[in-house]
Scaffold this motif. Structure first.
Motif, mmCIF file in Angstrom:
data_model
loop_
_atom_site.group_PDB
_atom_site.id
_atom_site.type_symbol
_atom_site.label_atom_id
_atom_site.label_comp_id
_atom_site.label_asym_id
_atom_site.label_seq_id
_atom_site.Cartn_x
_atom_site.Cartn_y
_atom_site.Cartn_z
ATOM 1 N N GLY A 1 0.764 -1.358 0.091
ATOM 2 C CA GLY A 1 -0.086 -0.060 -0.098
ATOM 3 C C GLY A 1 0.801 1.402 0.081
ATOM 4 N N SER A 2 2.002 1.265 0.680
ATOM 5 C CA SER A 2 2.861 2.242 0.944
ATOM 6 C C SER A 2 3.309 2.773 -0.673
ATOM 7 N N TRP B 1 -3.854 5.860 7.509
ATOM 8 C CA TRP B 1 -3.342 5.506 6.118
ATOM 9 C C TRP B 1 -3.837 6.427 5.180
ATOM 10 N N THR C 1 -7.168 0.797 8.907
ATOM 11 C CA THR C 1 -6.850 -0.298 9.693
ATOM 12 C C THR C 1 -6.308 -0.073 11.082
ATOM 13 N N ASP D 1 -7.994 2.933 -1.596
ATOM 14 C CA ASP D 1 -7.019 2.004 -0.838
ATOM 15 C C ASP D 1 -7.920 0.911 0.109
ATOM 16 N N GLN E 1 -1.744 -8.850 2.388
ATOM 17 C CA GLN E 1 -1.181 -9.421 3.588
ATOM 18 C C GLN E 1 -2.420 -9.418 4.537
ATOM 19 N N LYS E 2 -3.690 -8.922 4.434
ATOM 20 C CA LYS E 2 -4.726 -9.086 5.318
ATOM 21 C C LYS E 2 -5.667 -10.089 4.946
HETATM 22 N N1 PLP Z 1 -3.058 0.877 3.671
HETATM 23 C C1 PLP Z 1 -3.785 0.290 4.434
HETATM 24 C C2 PLP Z 1 -5.028 0.441 4.707
HETATM 25 C C3 PLP Z 1 -2.906 -0.341 5.312
HETATM 26 O O1 PLP Z 1 -3.587 -1.096 6.122
HETATM 27 C C4 PLP Z 1 -1.448 -0.886 5.050
HETATM 28 C C5 PLP Z 1 -0.682 -1.670 6.256
HETATM 29 O O2 PLP Z 1 -1.147 -1.997 7.070
HETATM 30 C C6 PLP Z 1 -0.951 0.137 4.260
HETATM 31 C C7 PLP Z 1 -1.680 0.988 3.541
HETATM 32 C C8 PLP Z 1 0.613 0.126 3.978
HETATM 33 O O3 PLP Z 1 0.847 -1.063 3.291
HETATM 34 P P1 PLP Z 1 2.288 -1.632 3.178
HETATM 35 O O4 PLP Z 1 2.795 -2.063 4.695
HETATM 36 O O5 PLP Z 1 2.019 -2.903 2.382
HETATM 37 O O6 PLP Z 1 2.868 -0.646 2.388
#
Ligand code: PLP
Length: 373
Positions: free
Chosen positions: A73-74, A101, A160, A185, A208-209
């Motif tokens: 996501g990042s 987020w 989250t 997202d 990964q969720k």
């Molecule tokens: N967006 C949401 C809603 C998330 O819960 C997370 C991570 O928990 C991210 C983005 C970031 O994900 P990543 O750690 O895979 O970059």
């Protein structure tokens, strides 16, 4: 033990068993999926099947591309702006900030162009006669100020950490910005319920969720939004390249895509996203119902937007936190500690956590309250 991790999180046991059984020899190929060329016929089959299963689960039409990418996501917080922000001239995008987020998405986009907060819940408000703290509510849609010239409007449909979920989202035409597509997202509630992805221009979610192991990000984009990348966008992150090569422009996270594909088949075999929703609703109702009936625990989120996936709660007496977590671990209830930025506890009850796991948690909550309340 029941695993309440926010991610990487519990996966369906049958999926893990199948991956283990096929670990050394996938379907008589004599190879592990990890050992296959990403351009060979075996992996091409795995990857294309994952894509078509996901398309079927989402009811996604052909004018949307599905891409399996890296970066999480990042990563998408940068990859989306690099691909979309310049689509209508001077790079610009709007954001709805409802938690950690979405704020991160807004901040990252500011590195690539003009990022504007269309609405934010960062202040406390009175709602339904109750004080709602910062980032525990969703700003009413009629207060959103979307710039008409923006390339897109971004929101995080399930926060989250905070535990705020959009049960629906507006069409941007109703916001006076019909040419501004939504970018969502959906990382932490992807495949948890039916969602009409065609009401947005793009959706992305780290696997990964709800959808697999860490390492693969599902990216869905309406095809007319692809092909407008800023010159600085790395070729491997340009949606035009990734979509044209069916996620195999460069070496994709092959094993993670394979396991995600097994999860898609598991969702299909268990009633699809409608089946997931029925189970998730029952789990969330059980947990929130108990929290609301108790004065020992408290969930701070505005009731209509409480997440069915991530349930943060606090003990009225925070000095009991350590005892609570130790007892939970001893009772086989793991990873319940809340995110450091909000404290307290958080139970993530994703697709792979069954009702029996949530029942066990509620029994523990009752028992702990009897002992310390
Ligand atoms: N967006 C949401 C809603 C998330 O819960 C997370 C991570 O928990 C991210 C983005 C970031 O994900 P990543 O750690 O895979 O970059």
């Amino acid at each position: 033990p029941w695993n309440f991790s926010a991610g990487p999180s519990a996966l369906p046991e049958v999926v893990l068993q199948q991956a283990a059984a096929e670990m050394l020899d996938w379907h008589g190929s004599g190879m592990s999926v990890m050992e296959m060329s990403h351009r060979g016929k075996h992996f091409v089959q795995i990857c294309d099947e994952a894509e078509s299963d996901l398309r079927e689960l989402l009811g996604l039409p052909a004018d949307y591309a599905i891409m399996f990418m890296q970066g999480g996501g990042s990563g998408e917080n940068a990859i989306v702006p690099m691909n979309l922000m310049g689509r209508r001239g001077s790079p610009a995008a709007d954001f709805v900030v409802t938690g950690h987020w979405s704020k991160r998405s807004y901040k990252e986009a500011g590195r690539y162009g003009s990022a504007h907060v269309a609405a934010s819940s960062e202040q406390a408000v009175q709602l339904d006669g109750r004080e709602q703290g910062p980032l525990t509510w969703v700003p009413p849609v009629d207060t959103w100020q979307v710039r008409k010239e923006s390339a897109y409007l971004h929101l995080c449909s399930n926060e989250t950490i905070g535990g705020v979920e959009f049960m629906d989202w507006p069409d941007t035409a109703a916001l006076g910005a019909p040419d501004v597509p939504l970018v969502i997202d959906a990382s932490s509630h992807f495949l948890s319920r039916p969602m009409d992805v065609t009401r947005c221009g793009m959706m992305y979610a780290g696997a990964q969720k709800n959808a697999g192991p860490a390492g693969v990000t599902m990216v869905i984009a309406r095809r007319d939004l692809i092909g407008h990348a800023l010159p600085i966008c790395p070729s491997a992150f340009d949606y035009a390249n990734v979509a044209a090569e069916h996620s195999r422009y460069n070496t994709p996270p092959t094993f993670a895509i394979y396991v995600a594909g097994l999860v898609f088949k598991w969702v299909k075999a268990n009633g699809g996203v409608a089946g997931m929703e029925a189970a998730n609703k029952a789990k969330a109702d059980l947990l929130y119902g108990f929290l609301d009936s108790s004065s020992f625990y408290r969930n701070p989120i505005h009731a209509p937007v409480r997440s069915r996936m991530n349930v943060p709660f606090v003990l009225r007496d925070e000095s009991l936190n350590d005892a609570f977590l130790q007892g939970a671990d001893a009772a086989g209830l793991t990873q319940l500690k809340g995110h450091k930025s909000v404290g307290g506890m958080r139970a993530s009850i994703y697709n792979a956590v069954p009702l029996a796991g949530v029942s066990a948690l509620v029994e523990y909550l009752k028992e702990f309250e009897r002992r310390y309340g």
